[in-house]
Design a protein around this motif. Sequence first.
Motif, PDB file in Angstrom:
ATOM      1  N   PHE A  84       0.837  -1.208   0.000  1.00  0.00           N
ATOM      2  CA  PHE A  84       0.000   0.000   0.000  1.00  0.00           C
ATOM      3  C   PHE A  84       0.872   1.259   0.000  1.00  0.00           C
ATOM      4  O   PHE A  84       0.573   2.228  -0.700  1.00  0.00           O
ATOM      5  CB  PHE A  84      -0.928  -0.007   1.219  1.00  0.00           C
ATOM      6  CG  PHE A  84      -2.084   0.955   1.089  1.00  0.00           C
ATOM      7  CD1 PHE A  84      -3.238   0.583   0.431  1.00  0.00           C
ATOM      8  CD2 PHE A  84      -2.019   2.223   1.620  1.00  0.00           C
ATOM      9  CE1 PHE A  84      -4.305   1.471   0.288  1.00  0.00           C
ATOM     10  CE2 PHE A  84      -3.069   3.119   1.494  1.00  0.00           C
ATOM     11  CZ  PHE A  84      -4.221   2.731   0.827  1.00  0.00           C
ATOM     12  N   SER A  87       2.306   1.808  -3.408  1.00  0.00           N
ATOM     13  CA  SER A  87       1.246   2.307  -4.305  1.00  0.00           C
ATOM     14  C   SER A  87       1.030   3.800  -4.088  1.00  0.00           C
ATOM     15  O   SER A  87       0.798   4.552  -5.027  1.00  0.00           O
ATOM     16  CB  SER A  87      -0.079   1.603  -4.010  1.00  0.00           C
ATOM     17  OG  SER A  87      -0.026   0.289  -4.383  1.00  0.00           O
ATOM     18  N   LYS A  88       1.095   4.172  -2.826  1.00  0.00           N
ATOM     19  CA  LYS A  88       0.884   5.583  -2.471  1.00  0.00           C
ATOM     20  C   LYS A  88       2.054   6.434  -2.967  1.00  0.00           C
ATOM     21  O   LYS A  88       1.857   7.479  -3.584  1.00  0.00           O
ATOM     22  CB  LYS A  88       0.800   5.652  -0.935  1.00  0.00           C
ATOM     23  CG  LYS A  88      -0.009   6.792  -0.404  1.00  0.00           C
ATOM     24  CD  LYS A  88      -0.177   6.662   1.097  1.00  0.00           C
ATOM     25  CE  LYS A  88       0.958   7.331   1.828  1.00  0.00           C
ATOM     26  NZ  LYS A  88       0.703   7.535   3.245  1.00  0.00           N
ATOM     27  N   ILE A  93      -1.877   4.156  -6.502  1.00  0.00           N
ATOM     28  CA  ILE A  93      -3.096   4.075  -5.677  1.00  0.00           C
ATOM     29  C   ILE A  93      -4.215   4.895  -6.332  1.00  0.00           C
ATOM     30  O   ILE A  93      -5.394   4.651  -6.121  1.00  0.00           O
ATOM     31  CB  ILE A  93      -2.817   4.565  -4.233  1.00  0.00           C
ATOM     32  CG1 ILE A  93      -3.964   4.194  -3.281  1.00  0.00           C
ATOM     33  CG2 ILE A  93      -2.592   6.056  -4.159  1.00  0.00           C
ATOM     34  CD1 ILE A  93      -4.081   2.738  -2.987  1.00  0.00           C
ATOM     35  N   TYR A 110      -6.695  -5.484  -0.052  1.00  0.00           N
ATOM     36  CA  TYR A 110      -5.327  -5.465   0.503  1.00  0.00           C
ATOM     37  C   TYR A 110      -5.199  -6.447   1.668  1.00  0.00           C
ATOM     38  O   TYR A 110      -4.182  -7.132   1.805  1.00  0.00           O
ATOM     39  CB  TYR A 110      -4.957  -4.047   0.948  1.00  0.00           C
ATOM     40  CG  TYR A 110      -4.403  -3.213  -0.185  1.00  0.00           C
ATOM     41  CD1 TYR A 110      -3.079  -3.358  -0.587  1.00  0.00           C
ATOM     42  CD2 TYR A 110      -5.202  -2.316  -0.873  1.00  0.00           C
ATOM     43  CE1 TYR A 110      -2.564  -2.614  -1.642  1.00  0.00           C
ATOM     44  CE2 TYR A 110      -4.696  -1.563  -1.931  1.00  0.00           C
ATOM     45  CZ  TYR A 110      -3.379  -1.725  -2.312  1.00  0.00           C
ATOM     46  OH  TYR A 110      -2.870  -1.001  -3.355  1.00  0.00           O
TER      47      TYR A 110
END
Lengths: 257, 321
Positions: A84, A87-88, A93, A110
Amino acid sequence: MSGQEIWVAFKTLFMKELLRFSRIWIQTILPPAVTMGLYFVIFGHLIGKAIGEMDGFQYIDYIVPGLIMMSVITNAYSNVVSSFFSSKMHGHIQELMISPTPHFIILLGYVAGGVARGLGVGLVVTLVSLLFTEMNIQHPFITVGIVFLTAILFSIAGLINAIYAKTFDAMNIIPVFILTPLTYLGGVFYSVNLLSPFWQQVSLFNPVLYMVNGFRYGILGVSDINPLASFAVLLIFISILFSFAIYLLNKGIGLRE
Amino acid sequence: MSEEPYNLSVNNAPPALSVQHLKKTYENGVVAVEEISLTVQQGDFFALLGANGAGKSTMIGVVCSLVNKSSGTIEIFGHDLDTEPHHAKASIGLVPQEFNFNIFEPVIEIVINQGGYYGIPYKVAYQRAEVLLKQLDLWGKRKEKALNLSGGMKRRLMIARALIHRPKLLILDEPTAGVDIEIRRSMWAFLSQLNHSGTTIILTTHYLEEAENFCRNIVILDQGKVIENTTMKKLLSGLQTETFILDLKEPLAHLPNTNDFKLFQRDAKTIEVELDKHRSLNVMFGFFSQHNICVMSMRNKSNRLEALFVKLIKKSKKAIR
């Protein structure tokens, strides 16, 4: 989105996560197996002989459930936090944020990925442990229930950590300074009955103790904690963290400027 | 001096995008959007222009749910982004300015996964991805990791990804930045065709000739506010002069004088002519015939929008001071 569309969105995210850690199995699956293999050799086999029995079991038999649980916890957590967060950081994201995928599906996708890796690594570690000891699972449903809920809990915790983290350093603070100490002090290597009454009481505030002992009860049939308390603690923490994660996603905290 | 934009709406259909009184102030106090209200009709090819920091990307971010707004309302095809986010989001496709896909994923997976997030089953998404990747000349690269694509290919990949769910509104934020001319042309041919087939397109670009060539309506932002909201035709009609570059057959030793238009010599065989917009080109050609100057070819000096854009921004800044 219709129920069918929501299911497709969940499946897409879950499969993406599954593929992600499977592709890099040398980084994600193999290291915990090697590390835990060393734990079994050194703590279980070599030092364990000197320690003798604990709660009526050979030391290596006693620590196997704790070590499996430790690998499940760390891998479920680190899978979600790293996926995560990256992705951010890299912006992908946004693929999810602009889509109509509901926030609870993003969370579940997730978490499912984290659970898959946690359980996958747990299974590999279990297979490695069979090289050193025999395993007769006493309460299969309790064993599966505890490990599954634990993986869910730490996957959600990983996602919350990733939401708040702004740097790679921040991403590692919780695992290094909170998660690892709680795991090591959560009865993986010892029974809390060995501690003084004061430290026994202190240990009861460590949620990992409930998970490790619940899992140990499932496998060996012995535990410092009532297994029902283990389930209760897990369900309470999951409810709290799930609600909090949904709140963060809805508000866009750490995600939307 | 805003004029009513060219209206494409039919049968009172809701606009593709309606932004009303949008404001955005970041936590650090920076006001990115002071007040933006605009409407984009269905089927439009709409230019959203402005200098860096004018608030274009912030506005797009808000419309695409990537930025939290401070106040205001956004409606997409009549669906309020706050109260009906799923309907609103399902109608939008975004090609962002920055590459924002996972570079370690294969091209086809990036496109298909995006379809999955819109609830499109794998098989359907695969078929659509095949069509899109073929149209955008990326099918041969479908198994490659995005990491290995060139800049132009990455841009086309983002277009394919944005179109996988067949959005009714496509937002292009600097879609041709860093793309070579050949690919840029093919991209524009593709996007024009898409617009003709009914997709509403909002474009932000620094290549103003692209906006001039393709867009029917235009909004210019400056410092978080709308300073122009009109049709491209009306905006361009505000130009007083037009400059042409003429290639001559023979080298010219001396420029002849005239009061009908302005003449500049760029080199021995190239001249620039600045002609009043209301004067006929025949005046210019008559003059050259009279002086035995043979013109071999003629083209516009630069895009006309650029001159207007600079003028408007300067005027806005002056007004603020």
